[in-house]
Design a protein around this motif. Structure first.
Motif, short mmCIF file in Angstrom:
data_model
loop_
_atom_site.label_atom_id
_atom_site.label_comp_id
_atom_site.label_asym_id
_atom_site.label_seq_id
_atom_site.Cartn_x
_atom_site.Cartn_y
_atom_site.Cartn_z
N VAL A 40 102.08 61.80 16.86
CA VAL A 40 102.13 62.20 18.26
C VAL A 40 102.11 63.72 18.37
CG1 VAL A 40 103.42 60.12 18.89
CG2 VAL A 40 104.66 62.22 18.32
N SER A 41 101.84 64.20 19.57
CA SER A 41 101.82 65.63 19.83
C SER A 41 103.22 66.15 20.10
CB SER A 41 100.92 65.92 21.05
OG SER A 41 99.62 65.42 20.85
N THR A 42 103.36 67.45 20.10
CA THR A 42 104.64 68.08 20.41
C THR A 42 105.13 67.63 21.79
OG1 THR A 42 104.12 70.03 19.07
CG2 THR A 42 105.85 70.27 20.73
N GLY A 43 106.39 67.20 21.85
CA GLY A 43 106.96 66.76 23.12
C GLY A 43 106.72 65.30 23.43
N GLU A 44 105.85 64.64 22.69
CA GLU A 44 105.55 63.23 22.93
C GLU A 44 106.47 62.36 22.08
OE1 GLU A 44 101.79 60.08 22.55
OE2 GLU A 44 101.51 62.22 22.13
N ILE A 45 107.05 61.35 22.70
CA ILE A 45 108.01 60.50 22.00
C ILE A 45 107.30 59.44 21.17
CG2 ILE A 45 109.84 58.79 22.32
CD1 ILE A 45 110.79 60.32 24.73
N GLY A 46 107.77 59.26 19.96
CA GLY A 46 107.26 58.22 19.07
C GLY A 46 108.38 57.74 18.17
N GLU A 47 108.04 56.84 17.26
CA GLU A 47 109.04 56.34 16.31
C GLU A 47 109.07 57.25 15.09
OE1 GLU A 47 110.41 52.35 13.80
OE2 GLU A 47 108.68 52.26 15.15
N LEU A 48 110.27 57.53 14.61
CA LEU A 48 110.46 58.41 13.45
C LEU A 48 110.36 57.61 12.16
CD1 LEU A 48 111.19 61.15 12.20
CD2 LEU A 48 113.61 60.56 12.56
N PHE A 49 109.48 58.06 11.26
CA PHE A 49 109.36 57.52 9.91
C PHE A 49 109.72 58.62 8.93
CE2 PHE A 49 106.81 54.84 12.53
CZ PHE A 49 106.77 53.57 11.93
N ILE A 50 110.32 58.22 7.80
CA ILE A 50 110.77 59.21 6.81
C ILE A 50 110.20 58.85 5.45
CG2 ILE A 50 112.76 60.28 5.70
CD1 ILE A 50 114.39 59.67 8.17
N SER A 51 109.76 59.88 4.74
CA SER A 51 109.25 59.71 3.38
C SER A 51 109.89 60.77 2.49
CB SER A 51 107.73 59.86 3.36
OG SER A 51 107.21 59.69 2.05
N LEU B 41 113.68 56.72 18.05
CA LEU B 41 112.68 57.45 18.82
C LEU B 41 112.98 58.94 18.74
CD1 LEU B 41 112.55 55.19 22.00
CD2 LEU B 41 110.91 55.23 20.10
N ALA B 42 111.93 59.74 18.64
CA ALA B 42 112.11 61.18 18.50
C ALA B 42 110.86 61.90 18.97
CB ALA B 42 112.42 61.54 17.05
N TYR B 43 110.96 63.21 19.09
CA TYR B 43 109.78 64.01 19.40
C TYR B 43 109.95 65.40 18.78
CZ TYR B 43 112.71 65.88 23.22
OH TYR B 43 113.72 66.44 23.96
N VAL C 78 113.14 68.57 15.31
CA VAL C 78 112.99 67.21 15.83
C VAL C 78 114.14 66.91 16.78
CG1 VAL C 78 112.93 64.76 15.20
CG2 VAL C 78 111.76 66.44 13.77
N GLN C 79 113.81 66.23 17.88
CA GLN C 79 114.81 65.83 18.87
C GLN C 79 114.94 64.32 18.88
OE1 GLN C 79 116.10 68.49 21.03
NE2 GLN C 79 117.74 67.00 21.34
N PHE C 80 116.17 63.82 18.71
CA PHE C 80 116.43 62.39 18.79
C PHE C 80 116.33 61.95 20.25
CE2 PHE C 80 119.48 58.91 19.46
CZ PHE C 80 119.00 57.97 18.54
N ALA C 81 115.68 60.77 20.48
CA ALA C 81 115.45 60.32 21.85
C ALA C 81 115.86 58.88 22.09
CB ALA C 81 113.98 60.50 22.21
N GLY C 82 116.62 58.27 21.17
CA GLY C 82 117.08 56.90 21.39
C GLY C 82 116.63 55.96 20.29
N ARG C 83 116.78 54.65 20.57
CA ARG C 83 116.43 53.62 19.61
C ARG C 83 115.26 52.78 20.10
NH1 ARG C 83 117.46 53.15 14.53
NH2 ARG C 83 117.45 50.89 14.71
#
Length: 635
Positions: free
Chosen positions: A387-398, A434-436, A443-448
């Motif tokens: 996603v773009s900056t400011g757009e909310i998506g799901e956070l994946f970690i590697s 959810l984060a953006y 990174v900003q946390f935005a919920g579940r």
């Protein structure tokens, strides 16, 4: 001597390790990756033991344990564990209170090549039984004082051992070969297993390997100077993943102060410990941080230099208050699922942060920051596109800190740890968060994504709570949600229920706290609702009825009725018969008591007196409240 793996240990010498002094000067990612891929936790600890053998590693109840003693005792326990047949990658239970035994037990298990599973004695017995069975534990390390309790929880075929057993064994065979660790131990072997709640309602075991926790500890050392100058208070319950870096911080050269059981629930006691032991580093959830700041003595924590906040969202309001009360402290906001080895990202709170941070969250949360070393964040949409900056998506970690997976749950592991489409031969962990991206790259946390949330450091599933509430006989339907408190900046768990019409009238308050023990069964509640001692409307049909002038209770009467919380407890201790008689005695009363006949009372006065013994209703209560009872003397 019957040592089953006599040659499964290797001596650790200075030449086999990179010295701490040299490694601290290396900052390139290549050197860090090289260390992570070649070292296990015992190797990091032994660097400190060989460099500073007489330095204090652990303090418990004003008693010190040096690095040399910690290594010797842990190594001897490892020898005994090897003797009874533990294997590399095998899981050993750790059922101990906060103490030297906790530290020696954890490090002894690690030295043996096995992994430890924290089993907090504070946990409910049913949860402990489940964890022991699910992990298929064959051996559990405990303390003598807890042996009897553990024997009632663990299966009969479980081998229960203590430090005294290990000492007796090594003394009998005169084993003095210290500073050993299992020669078969590799960075991809298990270090520990942490159980965390899941969507199925049953806890699941998260398997953490040595290279992952080594990465975390080296990051803490390099990024936030967790080193020989740090004094860390170990106060987090050991079954939490966040407790592991506190327990394992001697491998960074730090001194650990063992907090007593339950100290995390007592802000005043925590402050006293910080002052007494000159603690420099503390981690806590924002709820506890707020409680500490509310104490008048918090400003006396002059030794405190670092506060790590995690487990739930850190509000900008709380961060600002912390910077004002503890202006000499560095505040760091941490984020990380258990599946990514404690902390996956961090954000250092500064004056500039507090003045410029913008957030779409209701309570204006501090960002969760940037990934730790050797860790990558991906914020993706439903099509797995960044996603773009400011757009909310799901956070994946590697990255290097990803867990091996879930113990005995290959399907769930495959579901949550997926192939990384952006880097072959690696995995992505699907966090469900959810984060953006902020404009500054944090990174900003935005919920579940689902209904699983973290509340005061605990991961909870809203659907699980809903189903648990609906299982009660009184409840027809339930809805559960999190609401942000604008005043405090914290989250509250709210449940709305629709009562079962047939069962609501028989509400049983019987099995909760002592405050509700006056209603021992449904019959008592039913009796209270049916107005015992009052005549029915049928019985009053042919009787004269006099309407009292004080049918509606006054504010003073309602205040008196609802201020009394219980029939049983009074301020100042229990009340005896003599106390009552003394109170009723005119000669001892501070205010004279006079007798009056009913005929001397006005109708209004009599109405007011009788109203005190009627029902008091409130929209907050199903059952009516009674302010008292009438006593009629018999001559």
């Amino acid at each position: 001597m019957n040592l089953k793996k006599e040659n499964s240990f290797k001596d650790i010498t200075p030449s086999s390790l990179i010295s701490t002094k040299n490694s601290d000067t290396k900052s390139s990612s290549f050197i860090e990756i090289e260390q992570i891929n070649s070292k296990c936790l015992p190797d990091l600890l032994m660097e400190q033991v060989l460099a500073y053998p007489d330095r204090t590693a652990v303090v418990c109840d004003n008693t010190n344990l040096s690095y040399r003693s910690l290594a010797e005792k842990s190594s001897n326990l490892a020898v005994y564990l090897q003797h009874i047949g533990v294997m590399v990658d095998e899981c050993i239970g750790l059922f101990v209170d906060p103490s030297f035994d906790l530290m020696i037990g954890a490090w002894g298990i690690l030295f043996s090549g096995s992994a430890y599973l924290p089993l907090s004695p504070e946990y409910p017995e049913d949860r402990l039984r489940y964890m022991i069975a699910d992990a298929d534990l064959k051996v559990i390390f405990t303390q003598e004082k807890l042996r009897k309790k553990l024997s009632k929880i663990a299966p009969q075929n479980t081998k229960i051992i203590t430090l005294e057993d290990a000492v007796a064994f090594t003394d009998a065979y005169r084993i003095t070969n210290i500073y050993n660790r299992c020669v078969y131990l590799r960075p991809n072997n298990l270090a520990y297993i942490i159980y965390t709640s899941g969507s199925t309602g049953k806890p699941k075991g998260v398997m953490i390997e040595h290279h992952s926790i080594v990465n975390q500890m080296l990051w803490l050392r390099h990024a936030y100077a967790i080193n020989q100058n740090s004094i860390i208070l170990q106060k987090t319950p050991m079954s939490f993943d966040a407790a592991q870096w506190e327990i394992l911080s001697p491998c960074c050269g730090s001194q650990v102060i063992m907090g007593s059981a339950g100290v995390y629930r007592d802000p005043e006691r925590l402050i006293r410990m910080i002052i007494q032991y000159n603690v420099t580093t503390l981690q806590c959830v924002p709820t506890l941080l707020q409680a500490l700041l509310n104490s008048d003595d918090c400003q006396e924590c002059h030794s405190l230099k670092q506060i790590f906040s995690g487990g739930e969202a850190l509000s900008k309001k709380l961060a600002l208050e912390c910077s004002q009360v503890l202006s000499h402290c560095t505040l760091v906001n941490l984020y990380g699922p258990t599946e990514c080895t404690i902390n996956a990202s961090a954000y250092k709170v500064t004056a500039e942060t507090l003045s410029t941070t913008k957030s779409t969250n209701d309570f204006n949360a501090i960002p969760i920051g940037n990934p730790v070393d050797n860790t990558e964040f991906y914020i993706l949409d439903n099509q797995m596109i960044p996603v773009s900056t400011g757009e909310i998506g799901e956070l994946f970690i590697s990255g290097n800190q990803l867990a091996r997976g879930y113990l005995h749950r290959p399907e769930l592991t495959s579901e949550k740890f997926i192939d990384n489409p952006f880097c072959i031969h690696t995995k992505l962990y699907r966090t469900g968060d959810l984060a953006y991206w902020n404009a500054d790259g944090s990174v900003q946390f935005a919920g579940r994504v689902d209904n699983q949330v973290k509340l005061r450091g605990y991961r909870v599933e809203l659907d699980e709570i809903k189903l648990a509430i609906e299982a009660h006989a009184w409840v027809q339907n339930a809805a559960v949600f999190i609401r942000n408190d604008a005043r405090t900046g914290f989250q509250n768990l709210i449940a709305c229920i629709e009562l079962n019409a047939r069962e609501a009238a028989l509400m049983d308050q019987g099995i909760n706290s002592a405050h509700h023990l006056s209603k021992k069964n449904k019959l008592q509640v039913k009796a209270q609702l049916s107005n015992p001692g009052c005549k029915s409307q049928h019985e009053l049909a042919d009787k004269d009825i006099v309407e009292l002038s004080n049918k509606r209770a006054t504010q003073a009467q309602r205040h008196l009725a609802f201020s009394r919380k219980t029939y049983r407890f009074f301020e100042g201790g229990s009340v005896s018969k003599d106390d009552i008689l003394k109170l009723l005695s005119c000669s001892t009363s501070t205010k004279a008591v006079s007798e009056r006949s009913i005929s001397s009372l006005s109708f209004h006065e009599l109405s007011e007196i009788l109203r005190n013994f009627g029902q008091y209703h409130s929209h907050e209560r199903l059952l009516p409240k009674y302010a008292g009872s009438i006593w009629i003397p018999r001559g």
